[in-house]
Design an enzyme around this catalytic site. Sequence first.
Site, PDB file in Angstrom:
ATOM      1  N   ARG A 154      -1.300  64.071  22.176  1.00 33.34           N
ATOM      2  CA  ARG A 154      -0.590  64.276  20.911  1.00 33.34           C
ATOM      3  C   ARG A 154      -0.914  65.632  20.263  1.00 33.34           C
ATOM      4  NH1 ARG A 154       1.608  59.436  19.101  1.00 33.34           N
ATOM      5  NH2 ARG A 154       2.810  60.841  17.816  1.00 33.34           N
TER       6      ARG A 154
ATOM      7  N   ARG B  45       1.869  66.346  14.979  1.00 28.79           N
ATOM      8  CA  ARG B  45       0.828  65.722  14.167  1.00 28.79           C
ATOM      9  C   ARG B  45      -0.029  66.650  13.337  1.00 28.79           C
ATOM     10  NH1 ARG B  45      -1.993  60.459  16.801  1.00 28.79           N
ATOM     11  NH2 ARG B  45      -0.362  59.037  16.126  1.00 28.79           N
TER      12      ARG B  45
ATOM     13  N   ARG C  86       8.167  70.475  10.390  1.00 29.48           N
ATOM     14  CA  ARG C  86       8.440  69.097  10.043  1.00 29.48           C
ATOM     15  C   ARG C  86       9.192  69.000   8.706  1.00 29.48           C
ATOM     16  NH1 ARG C  86       5.309  64.950   8.174  1.00 29.48           N
ATOM     17  NH2 ARG C  86       5.612  63.081   9.437  1.00 29.48           N
TER      18      ARG C  86
ATOM     19  N   ASP D 299       9.318  62.169  22.520  1.00 25.78           N
ATOM     20  CA  ASP D 299       8.731  60.889  22.151  1.00 25.78           C
ATOM     21  C   ASP D 299       9.065  59.858  23.216  1.00 25.78           C
ATOM     22  OD1 ASP D 299       7.289  59.686  19.650  1.00 25.78           O
ATOM     23  OD2 ASP D 299       8.647  58.147  20.391  1.00 25.78           O
TER      24      ASP D 299
ATOM     25  N   TYR E 285       7.808  47.922  21.604  1.00 28.97           N
ATOM     26  CA  TYR E 285       8.638  48.426  20.495  1.00 28.97           C
ATOM     27  C   TYR E 285       9.996  47.740  20.469  1.00 28.97           C
ATOM     28  CZ  TYR E 285       5.051  51.799  19.523  1.00 28.97           C
ATOM     29  OH  TYR E 285       3.847  52.362  19.170  1.00 28.97           O
TER      30      TYR E 285
HETATM   31  O1  CP3 Z   1       1.413  64.824  22.786  1.00 27.51           O
HETATM   32  C1  CP3 Z   1       2.267  65.305  22.029  1.00 27.51           C
HETATM   33  O2  CP3 Z   1       1.996  65.778  20.923  1.00 27.51           O
HETATM   34  C2  CP3 Z   1       3.673  65.377  22.541  1.00 27.51           C
HETATM   35  C3  CP3 Z   1       4.613  64.619  21.808  1.00 27.51           C
HETATM   36  C4  CP3 Z   1       4.499  63.112  21.669  1.00 27.51           C
HETATM   37  C5  CP3 Z   1       4.990  62.444  20.519  1.00 27.51           C
HETATM   38  N1  CP3 Z   1       4.906  61.099  20.759  1.00 27.51           N
HETATM   39  C6  CP3 Z   1       5.540  63.092  19.312  1.00 27.51           C
HETATM   40  C7  CP3 Z   1       5.582  62.329  18.053  1.00 27.51           C
HETATM   41  C8  CP3 Z   1       4.030  62.139  22.567  1.00 27.51           C
HETATM   42  C9  CP3 Z   1       3.357  62.304  23.919  1.00 27.51           C
HETATM   43  C10 CP3 Z   1       4.310  60.867  21.982  1.00 27.51           C
HETATM   44  C11 CP3 Z   1       4.014  59.593  22.655  1.00 27.51           C
HETATM   45  C12 CP3 Z   1       4.166  58.349  21.903  1.00 27.51           C
HETATM   46  N2  CP3 Z   1       5.095  58.026  20.946  1.00 27.51           N
HETATM   47  C13 CP3 Z   1       3.381  57.194  22.162  1.00 27.51           C
HETATM   48  C14 CP3 Z   1       2.303  57.082  23.230  1.00 27.51           C
HETATM   49  C15 CP3 Z   1       1.060  57.778  22.854  1.00 27.51           C
HETATM   50  C16 CP3 Z   1       0.265  57.104  21.776  1.00 27.51           C
HETATM   51  O3  CP3 Z   1      -0.033  57.788  20.781  1.00 27.51           O
HETATM   52  O4  CP3 Z   1      -0.060  55.935  21.928  1.00 27.51           O
HETATM   53  C17 CP3 Z   1       3.833  56.189  21.295  1.00 27.51           C
HETATM   54  C18 CP3 Z   1       3.281  54.779  21.196  1.00 27.51           C
HETATM   55  C19 CP3 Z   1       4.923  56.711  20.537  1.00 27.51           C
HETATM   56  C20 CP3 Z   1       5.772  56.022  19.524  1.00 27.51           C
HETATM   57  C21 CP3 Z   1       5.711  56.672  18.197  1.00 27.51           C
HETATM   58  N3  CP3 Z   1       6.295  57.885  17.880  1.00 27.51           N
HETATM   59  C22 CP3 Z   1       5.051  56.214  17.023  1.00 27.51           C
HETATM   60  C23 CP3 Z   1       4.278  54.913  16.930  1.00 27.51           C
HETATM   61  C24 CP3 Z   1       5.238  57.172  16.014  1.00 27.51           C
HETATM   62  C25 CP3 Z   1       4.806  57.111  14.570  1.00 27.51           C
HETATM   63  C26 CP3 Z   1       3.382  57.285  14.350  1.00 27.51           C
HETATM   64  C27 CP3 Z   1       2.740  58.456  15.072  1.00 27.51           C
HETATM   65  O5  CP3 Z   1       2.112  58.204  16.091  1.00 27.51           O
HETATM   66  O6  CP3 Z   1       2.859  59.617  14.638  1.00 27.51           O
HETATM   67  C28 CP3 Z   1       5.978  58.215  16.591  1.00 27.51           C
HETATM   68  C29 CP3 Z   1       6.375  59.454  15.914  1.00 27.51           C
HETATM   69  C30 CP3 Z   1       5.947  60.717  16.528  1.00 27.51           C
HETATM   70  N4  CP3 Z   1       6.012  61.034  17.856  1.00 27.51           N
HETATM   71  C31 CP3 Z   1       5.458  61.827  15.812  1.00 27.51           C
HETATM   72  C32 CP3 Z   1       5.239  62.843  16.769  1.00 27.51           C
HETATM   73  C33 CP3 Z   1       4.784  64.244  16.501  1.00 27.51           C
HETATM   74  C34 CP3 Z   1       5.220  61.863  14.297  1.00 27.51           C
HETATM   75  C35 CP3 Z   1       6.483  62.034  13.541  1.00 27.51           C
HETATM   76  C36 CP3 Z   1       6.562  63.345  12.836  1.00 27.51           C
HETATM   77  O7  CP3 Z   1       5.782  64.269  13.105  1.00 27.51           O
HETATM   78  O8  CP3 Z   1       7.474  63.449  12.022  1.00 27.51           O
END
Ligand code: CP3
Length: 349
Positions: free
Chosen positions: A25, A29, A38, A74, A151
């Site tokens: 991640r 973030r 963002r 994502d 999900y």
């Molecule tokens: O590694 C990286 O930074 C690359 C991008 C990436 C994102 N999501 C961007 C994202 C990756 C590899 C993921 C994987 C992901 N997404 C997983 C598996 C990894 C893990 O953390 O367990 C899961 C379960 C998700 C589903 C998901 N997407 C959730 C639960 C959420 C909300 C909470 C959170 O984790 O931030 C997201 C949103 C998300 N995906 C964001 C980002 C940067 C945050 C939203 C934002 O920045 O506006």
Amino acid sequence: MLQNDRLLKTLRGELVDRPPVWMMRQAGRFLPSYQRLREKYDFFTRCQTPELVAEITCLPVDELNVDAAILFSDILVVLQAMGVPIEMREGSGPVLLRPVEKPADVNRLEYPDVIHALGYVFQGIRATLQKLDGRVPLIGFAGAPWTLLCYLVEGKGSPNFEKARAFCYQHPDAAHALLDKLTNITISYLQLQIQAGVHAVQVFDSWAGLLGPEGFRQFAEPYLQRISKALSALSPVILFPKGAWFGLHALATSGAAAIGIDWQTDPAFARNAVGTQISLQGNLDPAILLTNCTTIEAQTRAMIRRFGTQRYIANLGHGILPHTPVAHARTFVETVRRFSEAELLSTKS
Ligand code: CP3
């Protein structure tokens, strides 16, 4: 040609001067430069715009000196492509507007034309590769079938995904039909990412541990095995079955080049479970990056000593936490970069 191929060498089991390091991640973030983007674009616009994907993916490479980039996207985009509308809500995360509640709902999910429905991801990969210009390898990724089912059934994030677990045990045939469909789509999706140029792929099974040993054996492991076996001839595969320490031994023969472990799993236990022919990735508790530079440095060095410097990819045990100070993330990366083989030998004697 890649200027930094430590990650790929480690995935192939070749000798390296020190372990490669990246952070799960890292591309979203926590970086202030990401937070500024963002404010301007909503989440799925960021995922769907190749120039933004390239820009965000490169931020940690530019700012932190990591040894690999992970594509900004994502795991949920695959579900959108199957016709499930998703809203990303500030504070609470993803909400799926039509979750799977009963077996009949499984048939409603479309089998997408992956190349078109997720074409923006492949364009994003091509734009990112140009921007990276061979500095470090690019990791593509997808969610594992079980984690996607979580999900789909729960409709949102959850601490324990009880509804998803209950669905599997109450409707095993429908669950397997759904997992099978998700597996086929994921294989096509990752094949196309590889064709677009990613150097390795990681499969995130973030909720694998919630199933327990027997549930994992039924509802997660066979699908991870299928994905890994289908892709391992095309690209190195990294599996991340978070929490599933009991499944490590079985996954060692999946053809995966590496297995990621979380901080609740002991490195020596993991090495013993998977043998010597596969790399391990992990596993610093992301909360340690919230402490201070002295603690981060000491804990990171202790982690490397436990894993050793070969067949090992330094990483966190799960995604970097949103409020991590940049200086702390940098200390983690720098500590790995400074760790030398000689140091490992001297601390052993
Ligand atoms: O590694 C990286 O930074 C690359 C991008 C990436 C994102 N999501 C961007 C994202 C990756 C590899 C993921 C994987 C992901 N997404 C997983 C598996 C990894 C893990 O953390 O367990 C899961 C379960 C998700 C589903 C998901 N997407 C959730 C639960 C959420 C909300 C909470 C959170 O984790 O931030 C997201 C949103 C998300 N995906 C964001 C980002 C940067 C945050 C939203 C934002 O920045 O506006």
